[in-house]
Design an enzyme around this catalytic site. Structure first.
Site, PDB file in Angstrom:
ATOM      1  N   PRO A  48       0.781  -1.242   0.000  1.00  0.00           N
ATOM      2  CG  PRO A  48      -0.353  -1.241   2.048  1.00  0.00           C
ATOM      3  CD  PRO A  48       0.562  -2.042   1.213  1.00  0.00           C
ATOM      4  CD  GLU A  49       3.946   2.445   3.237  1.00  0.00           C
ATOM      5  OE1 GLU A  49       3.640   3.630   2.987  1.00  0.00           O
ATOM      6  OE2 GLU A  49       3.829   1.937   4.365  1.00  0.00           O
ATOM      7  NE  ARG A 262      -1.806  12.286  -1.007  1.00  0.00           N
ATOM      8  CZ  ARG A 262      -2.724  11.326  -0.898  1.00  0.00           C
ATOM      9  NH1 ARG A 262      -3.993  11.566  -1.191  1.00  0.00           N
ATOM     10  NH2 ARG A 262      -2.359  10.123  -0.497  1.00  0.00           N
ATOM     11  CG  ASP A 345       0.331  17.692 -11.175  1.00  0.00           C
ATOM     12  OD1 ASP A 345       0.180  18.556 -12.052  1.00  0.00           O
ATOM     13  OD2 ASP A 345      -0.606  16.968 -10.753  1.00  0.00           O
TER      14      ASP A 345
END
Ligand SMILES: Nc1nc2c(ncn2[C@@H]2O[C@H](COP(=O)(O)OP(=O)(O)OP(=O)(O)O)[C@@H](O)[C@H]2O)c(=O)[nH]1
Ligand SMILES: *[C@@H]1O[C@H](CO)[C@@H](O)[C@H](O)[C@H]1NC(C)=O
Ligand SMILES: *[C@@H]1O[C@H](CO)[C@@H](O)[C@H](O)[C@H]1NC(C)=O
Ligand SMILES: [Mg+2]
Length: 402
Positions: A48-49, A262, A345
């Site tokens: 999941p990192e 975020r 980005d």
């Protein structure tokens, strides 16, 4: 370039061969001292990192290898760059398979100038037979009690109850030996594990996010960080965008501000750290006015859904700003993939006159480092969005060391 390097390599190898009497063919793996003695450290990170934490895990390993080479210890070990595959945040189809090599995102020659690294496909090229067999996989696990007796000390012990089968999704990479290790502390302690079996040549660490930097923020840290130059195609795409829409042709622009906004899991689970959409617009406005009231252009980097982004854009437009974001075409997505778009980005954010990030996002941290490397004043970099209400800690400042 590639073939030129290969020719140079051939010449060097032949010279070595002539000196050692027998003629030595480049493909003969039993001759040529460097080729046959090479040993490889592989690693894999908890699935999941995200991409940006993985960049930091890379630095820990790269520094571990580079430091060992510097003092002439363990200097036949090389670090294998784990291919990028199926990251949780990469949702576009073209980004999911097959595995993407590091060269897609980074300048490999620059990485190699700091640490002895190789891509997995380079190791495959040298592998005889149909599969790559790793001598031993150490599956790292946290100790149940990190602060035993009140102290956090560096330690490891062989343990049990683990499993591993990832190998970045390749079924032709295998190992017969899986060892579980409870581990805590500095990454250089992994050499102690490696030393347990001197005849191993291919050693792997799973859950490689567990070992920590020996020292964080030192000159070596920054030397390594500086070597992580992005792939030239990504830089060009980002700079073309900046030139065309943001009217700036240098790496330190004075005419636009940037924000890393975020959302996704942060907006859902970190309500105490991140603002509402309206709150975001207000804070951007306030900070820009305080910094330089002539700036009226804002670039937004975000993982937000389109609806939220449009709302933020509307709020900012009403406050008098020109709002830009990088909206990739299908061709961009196919070419650069989700990971590359995120880097574009980041590059656009890193050139801005003023940057506002999201608290405790590793994506934001990497932008801040990039800005330190480019030479922006720190006060233009270490700024954050606060929650609408309540406490707002100052962001930590990791300034560059030359
Ligand atoms: N294109 C783009 N993608 C983003 C942006 N922010 C987040 N993402 C995506 O979401 C991922 C964020 O995950 P991480 O790289 O782990 O960074 P983080 O989640 O901010 O930090 P931690 O979870 O605290 O480690 C990135 O790798 C991108 O794939 C953004 O501004 N632009
Ligand atoms: C490979 O090199 C070794 C050592 O120089 C030599 O003995 C052997 O014959 C070579 N094998 C081939 C296939 O060239
Ligand atoms: C393993 O499979 C991958 C993908 O199919 C291939 O590129 C690679 O060369 C293979 N490795 C070996 C050692 O054959
Ligand atoms: Mg993350």
């Amino acid at each position: 370039m590639y073939s030129l390097l290969k020719v140079v390599f051939l010449l060097v190898t032949m010279t070595v061969a002539h000196n050692s009497e027998d003629f030595c063919n480049i493909d003969n793996k039993s001759c040529g001292p460097d080729i046959s003695n090479d040993k490889y450290v592989f690693y894999d990170v908890n699935p999941p990192e995200g991409f940006n934490l993985r960049r930091d895990v890379y630095m820990r390993f790269a520094i571990m290898l580079a430091e060992a080479h510097k003092v002439g210890k363990n200097d036949n070990w090389r670090l294998v760059l784990p291919p990028w595959k199926n990251l949780y945040h990469w949702k576009t189809k073209s980004s999911r398979s097959p595995a993407v090599p590091w060269g897609h995102f980074f300048n490999i020659n620059s990485l190699k100038s700091f640490a002895p690294v190789v891509e997995l496909h380079e190791v495959f090229d040298k592998t005889e037979g149909k599969s790559l067999k790793i001598d031993r996989v150490y599956v790292l696990q946290n100790f149940a009690d990190a602060f035993e007796n009140g102290d956090f000390t560096d330690k490891w012990e062989i343990s049990r109850g683990c499993s591993y089968g990832g190998f970045w999704g390749y079924n032709n990479v295998t190992s017969n030996v899986i060892e579980c290790v409870n581990f805590q502390g500095k990454i250089s302690k992994l050499w102690e594990l490696i030393a347990l079996h001197p005849s191993d040549r291919y050693v792997m660490f799973a859950h490689a996010e567990i070992p920590l930097h020996d020292t964080y923020g030192t000159k070596t840290f920054w030397d390594c960080r500086r070597s992580m130059k992005f792939n030239e195609n990504l830089v060009t795409r980002a700079e073309d965008f900046i030139s065309k829409y943001l009217n700036c042709d240098t790496k330190i622009c004075n005419n636009y501000a940037s924000v890393h906004w975020r959302r996704q899991d942060f907006a859902r689970y970190r309500k105490n750290d991140v603002p509402s959409i309206k709150g975001t617009a207000k804070q951007i406005h306030k900070q820009i006015k305080q910094f330089n009231s002539y700036i009226n252009t804002v670039f937004i980097a975000t993982d937000a859904d389109m609806t939220s982004l449009r709302q933020l854009e509307l709020e900012l437009t009403q406050l008098g700003y020109l709002v830009y974001y990088f909206k990739p075409s299908t061709a961009d997505l196919d070419k650069y993939k989700d990971g590359g778009i995120a880097i574009i980005d980041q590059i656009i954010c890193s050139h801005a006159a003023y940057f506002i990030g999201t608290h405790e996002s590793t994506f934001t941290f990497r932008i801040q480092e990039e800005r330190e490397i480019l030479g922006h004043e720190s006060r233009t970099t270490f700024n954050r969005l606060c929650p609408d209400k309540g406490r707002c800690e100052k962001p930590s400042k990791w300034t560059i060391v030359h």
